[in-house]
Design a protein around this motif. Structure first.
Motif, PDB file in Angstrom:
ATOM      1  N   ARG A  95       0.847  -1.197   0.000  1.00 12.75           N
ATOM      2  CA  ARG A  95       0.000   0.000   0.000  1.00 12.75           C
ATOM      3  C   ARG A  95       0.885   1.250   0.000  1.00 12.75           C
ATOM      4  N   ARG A  96       0.572   2.154  -0.893  1.00 14.98           N
ATOM      5  CA  ARG A  96       1.325   3.408  -0.965  1.00 14.98           C
ATOM      6  C   ARG A  96       0.350   4.579  -0.884  1.00 14.98           C
ATOM      7  N   GLY A  97       0.689   5.567  -0.074  1.00 16.21           N
ATOM      8  CA  GLY A  97      -0.142   6.765   0.014  1.00 16.21           C
ATOM      9  C   GLY A  97      -1.434   6.549   0.777  1.00 16.21           C
ATOM     10  N   SER A  98      -2.323   7.531   0.677  1.00 12.60           N
ATOM     11  CA  SER A  98      -3.597   7.481   1.392  1.00 12.60           C
ATOM     12  C   SER A  98      -4.639   6.724   0.572  1.00 12.60           C
ATOM     13  N   ILE A 103      -5.246  -0.747  -7.750  1.00 12.43           N
ATOM     14  CA  ILE A 103      -4.571  -1.871  -8.397  1.00 12.43           C
ATOM     15  C   ILE A 103      -5.010  -1.917  -9.856  1.00 12.43           C
ATOM     16  N   MET A 104      -4.052  -2.002 -10.745  1.00 14.57           N
ATOM     17  CA  MET A 104      -4.321  -2.033 -12.184  1.00 14.57           C
ATOM     18  C   MET A 104      -3.990  -3.430 -12.711  1.00 14.57           C
ATOM     19  N   LEU A 209      -2.550   1.921 -21.783  1.00 18.93           N
ATOM     20  CA  LEU A 209      -2.226   1.533 -20.416  1.00 18.93           C
ATOM     21  C   LEU A 209      -1.289   2.544 -19.758  1.00 18.93           C
ATOM     22  N   LYS A 210      -0.376   3.101 -20.562  1.00  7.69           N
ATOM     23  CA  LYS A 210       0.525   4.134 -20.025  1.00  7.69           C
ATOM     24  C   LYS A 210      -0.261   5.371 -19.598  1.00  7.69           C
ATOM     25  N   ARG A 211      -1.297   5.721 -20.363  1.00 11.44           N
ATOM     26  CA  ARG A 211      -2.119   6.885 -20.005  1.00 11.44           C
ATOM     27  C   ARG A 211      -2.864   6.637 -18.691  1.00 11.44           C
ATOM     28  N   ILE A 212      -3.366   5.412 -18.517  1.00 11.15           N
ATOM     29  CA  ILE A 212      -4.049   5.074 -17.259  1.00 11.15           C
ATOM     30  C   ILE A 212      -3.064   5.173 -16.097  1.00 11.15           C
ATOM     31  N   LYS A 213      -1.866   4.658 -16.307  1.00 11.16           N
ATOM     32  CA  LYS A 213      -0.844   4.707 -15.258  1.00 11.16           C
ATOM     33  C   LYS A 213      -0.510   6.156 -14.897  1.00 11.16           C
ATOM     34  N   ALA A 217      -1.996   6.770 -11.379  1.00 13.59           N
ATOM     35  CA  ALA A 217      -0.879   6.377 -10.503  1.00 13.59           C
ATOM     36  C   ALA A 217      -1.225   5.185  -9.611  1.00 13.59           C
ATOM     37  N   PRO A 218      -1.536   4.020 -10.212  1.00 11.49           N
ATOM     38  CA  PRO A 218      -1.912   2.853  -9.399  1.00 11.49           C
ATOM     39  C   PRO A 218      -0.787   2.411  -8.466  1.00 11.49           C
TER      40      PRO A 218
END
Length: 450
Positions: A95-98, A103-104, A209-213, A217-218
């Protein structure tokens, strides 16, 4: 899973086990067989070569521990290196961040992404992370495959999971970023993106997929790959990793993969850990990937910890507590025996359970024995159901007339009743011997042991 390579390794290690002295000649002979077994299992050629070299370095001319034979030293080297090649230890989700944790899921078409997303939601909801129930949101980011969103919506409904309804005409990256805002406002803990796939990796898919990432920011990018495709799954993982820097791999359809080449090669080739295994069609058919446990299964040493975890999900807390109390007091009754049979039935196919029990390899090789065991379990339940509460508590009062009545009531024969009682007495004896030792400890383990 792994039945083919497990059987080959059993034969090879069986020959080595009694070897009084390890020489370069007999080590080379054994490793040639190991190498051939790995290649037949569709393990990557380079991985097989590196594995053989590593084992050889640890055995030829190496000092061995006291109190173990030369053969045992060789087997330990194989076990240690196999575990290392599989990843060493489980690397769970990070888990990262708030919140929400995102998850992608990515992968080629037909790998089982949509089903895996639902399974992962069930896994989260089953108190398998941080000891608390998760509020999950499934997001349909595949706008191309006909009925993809409807399939995910159906699975969400079946598993009691939240589902994000995307705006009409929205692009995949807009759907994902919008779902994160929706989840944050709705108090969801975890969001899972079910992205589009292709029959083959192409530039258009990767750019999407890069645009979704970039926009969402998954926290985790999991490649979902079909284990039955072997080295093609490994090549797909390399392609996705180069484009997206994935955080881990999920291997689906492991229940149909007897070879295991993808699992054995994935970490060594991609440098990314396998995090989950899909082991069947049901939403609950998902396992955390533990390299050391998988190694034990492959080498025929069983996987008792995973077996315990499955058993703990198959019985209720009250049933588990009652059985534990009875074990501690050496009061294992016919009712407990029946509950044990029912629990085994809930744990999945006997074939998959057999792989986790040390020394049960013969069950996997003999379908007839498996069928007989399955019938015997059902018969035992019927027999116990035909007993009075007093008879279930005290088997010693089961005289000839009582056994005849039970046989009539359960639609069985007196011989079958006698056999069931004999099996119960054997199990009761085992429980008494282990009640204050290993068996008692296993019975008292908490849920979620990992």
């Amino acid at each position: 899973m792994f039945e083919g390579i497990s059987e080959k390794f059993a034969g090879i290690l069986g020959k080595v086990k009694g070897t009084p002295r390890l020489t370069e000649e007999n080590i080379d002979s054994a490793l040639r067989e190991v190498r051939m077994s790995l290649l037949e299992a569709d393990v990557n050629f380079r991985v097989a070569k590196d594995f053989i070299e590593s084992v050889k370095q640890k055995t030829v001319g190496a000092e061995r521990e006291k109190n173990i034979t030369a053969g045992q030293h060789f087997i330990k080297a194989v076990k240690d290196e196999l575990t290392a090649f599989l990843g060493g230890q489980n690397e769970g989700l990070v888990r990262r961040g708030s919140p929400p944790f995102t998850i992608m899921a990515v992968g080629l078409q037909g790998a089982g992404k949509t089903t895996f997303c639902a399974k992962l939601a069930v896994w989260f909801a089953g108190e398998n992370l941080a000891g608390k129930t998760e509020k999950i949101l499934l997001v349909p980011a595949d706008v191309y495959r006909p009925a993809a969103a409807e399939q995910l919506k159906t699975l969400a409904s079946q598993t009691g999971t939240g589902f994000y309804e995307p705006p009409a005409g929205a692009r995949p990256e807009e759907i994902c970023s919008g779902s994160v805002d929706f989840a944050r406002k709705g108090g969801f803990d975890t969001v899972i993106f079910d992205t589009a796939g292709r029959l083959h990796i192409d530039e258009e898919l990767m750019e999407e997929l890069k645009r979704i990432k970039t926009t969402s920011a998954p926290g985790e990018i999991l490649l979902v790959a079909d284990a039955m495709t072997g080295q093609d799954a490994v090549k797909a993982a390399e392609g996705f990793n180069d484009a997206l820097d994935i955080s881990g791999v999920v291997l689906t359809k492991m229940d149909g993969d007897a070879r295991g080449g993808a699992a054995l090669s994935m970490r060594a080739v991609t440098g990314k850990p396998v995090k989950f295994l899909g082991t069947g069609e049901k939403p609950s058919d998902i396992e955390i990937f533990h390299p050391e446990r998988i190694t034990s299964r492959i080498l025929g040493m069983g996987d008792v910890l995973t077996l315990i975890e499955k058993a703990q999900t198959a019985v209720t807390d009250s049933e588990a507590e009652k059985m534990t109390r009875n074990l501690m007091k050496n009061r294992f009754t016919l009712e407990d025996f029946k509950q044990a049979m029912l629990a085994v039935g809930k744990m999945g196919p006997l074939e998959s359970i057999g792989a986790m029990i040390p020394g049960s390899g013969s069950l996997l090789k003999n379908p007839e024995a498996t069928d007989k065991a399955r019938v015997a379990m059902k018969t035992t339940v019927a027999i116990v159901d035909s007993m009075t509460p007093k008879e279930r508590r005290n088997h010693r009062i089961l005289n000839g007339s009582r056994r005849k009545r039970i046989a009539t009531g359960s639609g069985t024969t007196v011989a079958e009743v006698n056999r069931a009682i004999k099996n119960f007495i054997k199990m009761q004896s085992m429980m008494k011997k282990g009640g204050k030792g290993k068996m008692g400890k296993l019975a008292g383990l908490p849920r979620g042991l990992a």
